[in-house]
Design a protein around this motif. Structure first.
Motif, PDB file in Angstrom:
ATOM      1  N   ALA A  68       0.828  -1.210   0.000  1.00 19.53           N
ATOM      2  CA  ALA A  68       0.000   0.000   0.000  1.00 19.53           C
ATOM      3  C   ALA A  68       0.861   1.257   0.000  1.00 19.53           C
ATOM      4  O   ALA A  68       0.568   2.233  -0.702  1.00 19.53           O
ATOM      5  N   LYS A  69       1.934   1.252   0.780  1.00 15.12           N
ATOM      6  CA  LYS A  69       2.825   2.409   0.805  1.00 15.12           C
ATOM      7  C   LYS A  69       3.492   2.612  -0.549  1.00 15.12           C
ATOM      8  O   LYS A  69       3.626   3.744  -1.025  1.00 15.12           O
ATOM      9  N   ARG A  70       3.902   1.532  -1.184  1.00 17.54           N
ATOM     10  CA  ARG A  70       4.535   1.669  -2.499  1.00 17.54           C
ATOM     11  C   ARG A  70       3.531   2.164  -3.537  1.00 17.54           C
ATOM     12  O   ARG A  70       3.861   2.993  -4.394  1.00 17.54           O
ATOM     13  N   ALA A  71       2.271   1.688  -3.463  1.00 17.04           N
ATOM     14  CA  ALA A  71       1.241   2.154  -4.399  1.00 17.04           C
ATOM     15  C   ALA A  71       0.977   3.642  -4.215  1.00 17.04           C
ATOM     16  O   ALA A  71       0.783   4.384  -5.195  1.00 17.04           O
ATOM     17  N   ALA A  72       0.981   4.117  -2.958  1.00 15.00           N
ATOM     18  CA  ALA A  72       0.761   5.543  -2.708  1.00 15.00           C
ATOM     19  C   ALA A  72       1.906   6.377  -3.280  1.00 15.00           C
ATOM     20  O   ALA A  72       1.683   7.453  -3.851  1.00 15.00           O
ATOM     21  N   ARG A  73       3.145   5.894  -3.136  1.00 18.25           N
ATOM     22  CA  ARG A  73       4.283   6.631  -3.695  1.00 18.25           C
ATOM     23  C   ARG A  73       4.214   6.679  -5.219  1.00 18.25           C
ATOM     24  O   ARG A  73       4.502   7.708  -5.841  1.00 18.25           O
ATOM     25  N   LEU A  74       3.802   5.580  -5.855  1.00 18.34           N
ATOM     26  CA  LEU A  74       3.697   5.556  -7.314  1.00 18.34           C
ATOM     27  C   LEU A  74       2.573   6.482  -7.798  1.00 18.34           C
ATOM     28  O   LEU A  74       2.709   7.164  -8.823  1.00 18.34           O
ATOM     29  N   GLN A  75       1.450   6.501  -7.059  1.00 19.32           N
ATOM     30  CA  GLN A  75       0.346   7.385  -7.453  1.00 19.32           C
ATOM     31  C   GLN A  75       0.748   8.852  -7.326  1.00 19.32           C
ATOM     32  O   GLN A  75       0.401   9.682  -8.175  1.00 19.32           O
ATOM     33  N   LYS A  76       1.508   9.178  -6.279  1.00 14.76           N
ATOM     34  CA  LYS A  76       1.970  10.554  -6.109  1.00 14.76           C
ATOM     35  C   LYS A  76       2.888  10.956  -7.257  1.00 14.76           C
ATOM     36  O   LYS A  76       2.811  12.079  -7.784  1.00 14.76           O
ATOM     37  N   LYS A  77       3.742  10.031  -7.669  1.00 10.19           N
ATOM     38  CA  LYS A  77       4.631  10.309  -8.792  1.00 10.19           C
ATOM     39  C   LYS A  77       3.829  10.475 -10.086  1.00 10.19           C
ATOM     40  O   LYS A  77       4.110  11.354 -10.912  1.00 10.19           O
ATOM     41  N   GLN A 114      -0.345   9.031 -21.704  1.00  9.09           N
ATOM     42  CA  GLN A 114       0.797   9.934 -21.838  1.00  9.09           C
ATOM     43  C   GLN A 114       1.760   9.876 -20.646  1.00  9.09           C
ATOM     44  O   GLN A 114       2.917  10.258 -20.769  1.00  9.09           O
ATOM     45  N   VAL A 115       1.288   9.420 -19.493  1.00  7.19           N
ATOM     46  CA  VAL A 115       2.133   9.353 -18.298  1.00  7.19           C
ATOM     47  C   VAL A 115       2.820   7.992 -18.258  1.00  7.19           C
ATOM     48  O   VAL A 115       2.148   6.954 -18.208  1.00  7.19           O
ATOM     49  N   ASP A 116       4.153   8.019 -18.305  1.00 10.30           N
ATOM     50  CA  ASP A 116       4.931   6.768 -18.322  1.00 10.30           C
ATOM     51  C   ASP A 116       5.290   6.347 -16.891  1.00 10.30           C
ATOM     52  O   ASP A 116       6.454   6.295 -16.510  1.00 10.30           O
ATOM     53  N   VAL A 117       4.296   6.090 -16.077  1.00  9.01           N
ATOM     54  CA  VAL A 117       4.487   5.610 -14.706  1.00  9.01           C
ATOM     55  C   VAL A 117       3.509   4.473 -14.475  1.00  9.01           C
ATOM     56  O   VAL A 117       2.293   4.668 -14.573  1.00  9.01           O
ATOM     57  N   ASP A 118       4.020   3.269 -14.211  1.00 10.84           N
ATOM     58  CA  ASP A 118       3.179   2.099 -13.987  1.00 10.84           C
ATOM     59  C   ASP A 118       2.854   2.008 -12.502  1.00 10.84           C
ATOM     60  O   ASP A 118       3.705   1.681 -11.682  1.00 10.84           O
ATOM     61  N   THR A 119       1.617   2.300 -12.158  1.00  6.16           N
ATOM     62  CA  THR A 119       1.205   2.281 -10.746  1.00  6.16           C
ATOM     63  C   THR A 119       0.813   0.898 -10.267  1.00  6.16           C
ATOM     64  O   THR A 119       0.433   0.732  -9.107  1.00  6.16           O
ATOM     65  N   THR A 120       0.901  -0.093 -11.117  1.00  9.89           N
ATOM     66  CA  THR A 120       0.514  -1.453 -10.713  1.00  9.89           C
ATOM     67  C   THR A 120       1.690  -2.254 -10.168  1.00  9.89           C
ATOM     68  O   THR A 120       1.494  -3.336  -9.622  1.00  9.89           O
ATOM     69  N   GLN A 121       2.933  -1.741 -10.334  1.00 13.08           N
ATOM     70  CA  GLN A 121       4.115  -2.480  -9.881  1.00 13.08           C
ATOM     71  C   GLN A 121       4.356  -2.208  -8.393  1.00 13.08           C
ATOM     72  O   GLN A 121       5.237  -1.450  -8.008  1.00 13.08           O
ATOM     73  N   THR A 122       3.536  -2.826  -7.562  1.00  5.98           N
ATOM     74  CA  THR A 122       3.683  -2.622  -6.115  1.00  5.98           C
ATOM     75  C   THR A 122       4.764  -3.506  -5.517  1.00  5.98           C
ATOM     76  O   THR A 122       5.196  -3.284  -4.384  1.00  5.98           O
TER      77      THR A 122
END
Length: 699
Positions: free
Chosen positions: A401-410, A441-449
């Motif tokens: 959950a913490k990693r998912a929150a950091r990825l979403q913020k990014k 357009q956003v190159d950030v994969d938020t599923t890689q927890t």
């Protein structure tokens, strides 16, 4: 008027009281720090009193005193039969000594306080104080002097205890037990210079020993304390004269006693503990390596070693450096046999030991060797309970959950930048997340927890291991040596390539030059002949020899799979470029041992050492009449240590108290004028002539 006088008297008394009170609070000013030790002003009885019949002695000092480390520092001579000591009690400016039993009759006693007495305030020590008295009509006053040194380093030994035994009462049998069972007539201690003065001896023969008591129990323990013994008996009336004086204090060093020449000389050594041979433990650090540890340092005499289920021809024995460890390497002929080795191997071993009378005896034991594979990525013990598993799952969910929150913020940060560049109005986080066009357009994969593990990203490490024992620049006398973790099964030395590198040349002359010249940045490779030598005993040490040329550059290429060990592991490619040291930039020392027919048929070990005792070069198996050249020495000051190798094994051997065997003698070479220093200079040869007889006759 009377009231006025009373009032004045009252205020005057009050002011005086305040003044006295203030004065009592202030610290005293001035005065040098006390640096003098306490002095003995009187004793009861007097020093060196005769016919003493009491059990109490009183020492009076000029100031308050205290006792420091009295258990270690205080020594009574001769000691009591039961090992007990008198009781020491501090009473202000006095020390009271109470004997638990009546002292022996017609005996001269020496109470050596060492450095135990100090003043109570500053701790200044009264060093080397001794009180002497006699229970008979006279004091024993014969003297004998001596020096204690370390047999290996030749340094003075401070605080060594010297024991004098009656030679008539303590005869030495085939196995010396005097230090363990007999009572000494007198005990003394060496000072800060290693000298000692025995001053309460009688006109009789003494057998003398010395120990360096490491644990302070004033008893010799084999393997823990240093010891020395003399080969004959000594009588103080038949000893040569000696001079003794006190050198004044210099710098931080206080006054020091000097004796020339010392009548007795002790070379203290740490003997190997006398133990009956037995197996201490077994291990299997590698799958194909069995380790046996014995309790005796001497080499184990193994009669037979038979692992269950293994062919005896697969085994290769290797002895440890100290002799108390033996390794058996398992070398199956095929990879399938190696992979089929069991995790637990049992073996029967028969070896020589000693019975209760120290007679040779054959002993047989059953040994077990277990190989455990440890996962280097595992952290701690794995849980084996439902509660522990549930806790682990909760922690894992929180981490994701913490990693998912950091990825979403990014993701939101990048999405907001894109939205601004498109000219969109200011939007909330929820509006950005609802805009499906931004996801493309956003190159950030938020599923890689799950964070990727480092070991998954790196290639697997080759388990084949070895150590290159060579420096750059290379000392041509040492050659290139490789020490492998496992014994080698095969060496394909035909694939090894050694070339000499030189500046490249143009193949054809041009209009601007009449001959070929070197092209900068390019080097040509010329094949160099070499030999490969594999140690036949262990098959773990390999030497590459060549006719190395000073200051030349070489390239060594060892392709992959040239070396294959008994575990069927092969090496990776190794390539190295190195230079050979130029002898003109180093010094050379030439050691010349004189030839003397009167010398015993011994070999010698020559060690060139730095001033701090580090050995730079060593020559084993040197003989009288030989000349030995030590080259490639960095400019500096050295000293030469020569060991008398009586058993010709190339190593220094310690002594044995029980067997009355002295350690092999070591001496430091000294020039008559320049002392011990040997000065090595660049491109300079220094001759060191060694007179072996004079060297070892000198103490």
């Amino acid at each position: 008027m009377r009231h006025i006088r009373i009032r004045h008297w009252f205020f005057a008394s009050l002011a005086a009281a305040i003044f006295v009170q203030c004065a009592s609070i202030a610290q005293p000013q001035g005065g040098p720090r006390d640096s003098l030790p306490p002095l003995v002003v009187s004793t009861v009885p007097v020093q060196k009193a005769a016919n003493f019949k009491g059990r109490r002695i009183l020492l009076n000092f000029n100031e308050y005193v205290a006792l420091r480390d009295q258990q270690k520092e205080f020594v009574i001579s001769p000691p009591n039969l039961n090992g007990s000591k008198p009781t020491l009690t501090v009473k202000g400016r006095s020390i009271q000594v109470d004997f638990q039993e009546q002292p022996d009759s017609n005996t001269t006693y020496r109470l050596d306080f060492g450095n135990a007495i100090a003043d109570n305030n500053e701790g200044n020590r009264l060093g080397d104080y001794a009180f002497i008295f006699s229970t008979g009509p006279q004091i024993d006053t014969l003297l004998m002097s001596g020096l204690t040194v370390d047999a290996q380093t030749r340094d003075s030994v401070i605080g060594a205890m010297v024991f004098f035994f009656d030679a008539a009462a303590d005869s030495v049998a085939s196995r010396d037990s005097t230090l363990f069972n007999a009572r000494p007539d007198a005990v003394f201690r060496s000072d800060s210079s290693g000298f000692f003065l025995a001053d309460i001896l009688r006109d009789k023969d003494y057998r003398v020993y010395a120990i360096l008591d490491k644990n302070g129990n004033q008893r010799y323990e084999s393997g823990a304390d240093y010891v020395a013994m003399l080969d004959t008996v000594y009588n103080p009336t038949r000893m040569p004269d000696f001079d003794m004086w006190i050198e004044p204090a210099a710098g931080r060093k206080g006054p020091r006693r000097q004796i020339d020449p010392p009548q007795l000389r002790f070379e203290l050594f740490m003997e190997e503990p006398v133990r009956r041979q037995t197996v201490l433990g077994t291990s299997r650090p590698e799958r194909q390596k069995l380790e046996i540890v014995f309790n005796a340092v001497r080499q184990a005499e193994i009669v037979s070693f038979a692992p269950v289920g293994l062919d005896s021809t697969w085994l290769t024995r290797e002895n440890g450096i100290k002799g108390d460890t033996v390794w058996y390497w398992i070398a199956p002929p095929t990879r399938a046999d190696a992979e089929a080795l069991q995790d637990t191997i049992r073996a029967r071993i028969s070896y020589m030991t000693q019975d209760s009378l120290w007679n040779p005896q054959l002993k047989t034991e059953e040994l077990t060797f277990v190989h455990r594979i440890v996962d280097p990525t595992a952290r701690g013990r794995k849980s084996n309970t439902a509660y522990a598993d549930s806790v682990k799952k909760v922690k894992e969910a929180r981490r994701k959950a913490k990693r998912a929150a950091r990825l979403q913020k990014k993701w939101l940060k990048v999405a907001r930048q894109i939205s601004r560049r498109r000219g969109d109005p200011k939007r909330t986080d929820a509006e950005l997340l609802a805009d499906s066009t931004l996801f493309k357009q956003v190159d950030v994969d938020t599923t890689q927890t799950d964070k990727p593990r480092r070991e998954d990203e790196l290639p697997a490490k080759n388990p084949f291991g070895f150590e290159v024992m060579a420096a750059n620049p290379l000392n041509p006398e040492n050659h290139i040596r490789l020490l492998f973790n496992y014994p080698l099964r095969s060496v394909d030395d035909a694939r090894i390539r050694l070339t000499k590198l030189s500046e490249g040349q143009s193949s054809l002359p041009s209009r601007d030059r009449q001959s070929a010249v070197a092209e900068p940045g390019k080097k040509t490779e010329t094949p160099e002949p070499f030999t490969v030598e594999l140690d036949s005993a262990t098959r773990r040490l390999l030497t590459i020899r060549a006719d190395w040329k000073a200051d030349d550059e070489y390239s060594l290429l060892i392709p992959d799979s040239v070396f294959t060990d008994i575990a069927f592991q092969a090496n990776d490619t190794l390539q190295s470029i190195f230079k050979v040291a130029d002898s003109s930039k180093f010094g050379t020392v030439i050691i010349e041992l004189n030839e003397d027919d009167a010398l015993p048929d011994y070999e010698y070990i020559l060690e060139l050492q730095t001033k701090d005792g580090k050995t730079v070069q060593r020559v084993k198996h040197a003989v009288a009449g030989g000349s030995y050249k030590l080259r490639y020495l960095s400019a500096g000051t050295y000293r030469l240590r020569v060991t008398e190798d009586r058993n010709r094994n190339g190593e220094w051997d310690t002594g044995s108290l029980v067997e009355r065997r002295q350690p092999e003698r070591i001496r430091i070479w000294e020039h008559p004028l320049n002392g011990r220093d040997i000065l090595a200079k660049e491109n300079w040869d220094v001759a060191v002539p060694v007179d072996l007889r004079e060297l070892f006759e000198r103490p």
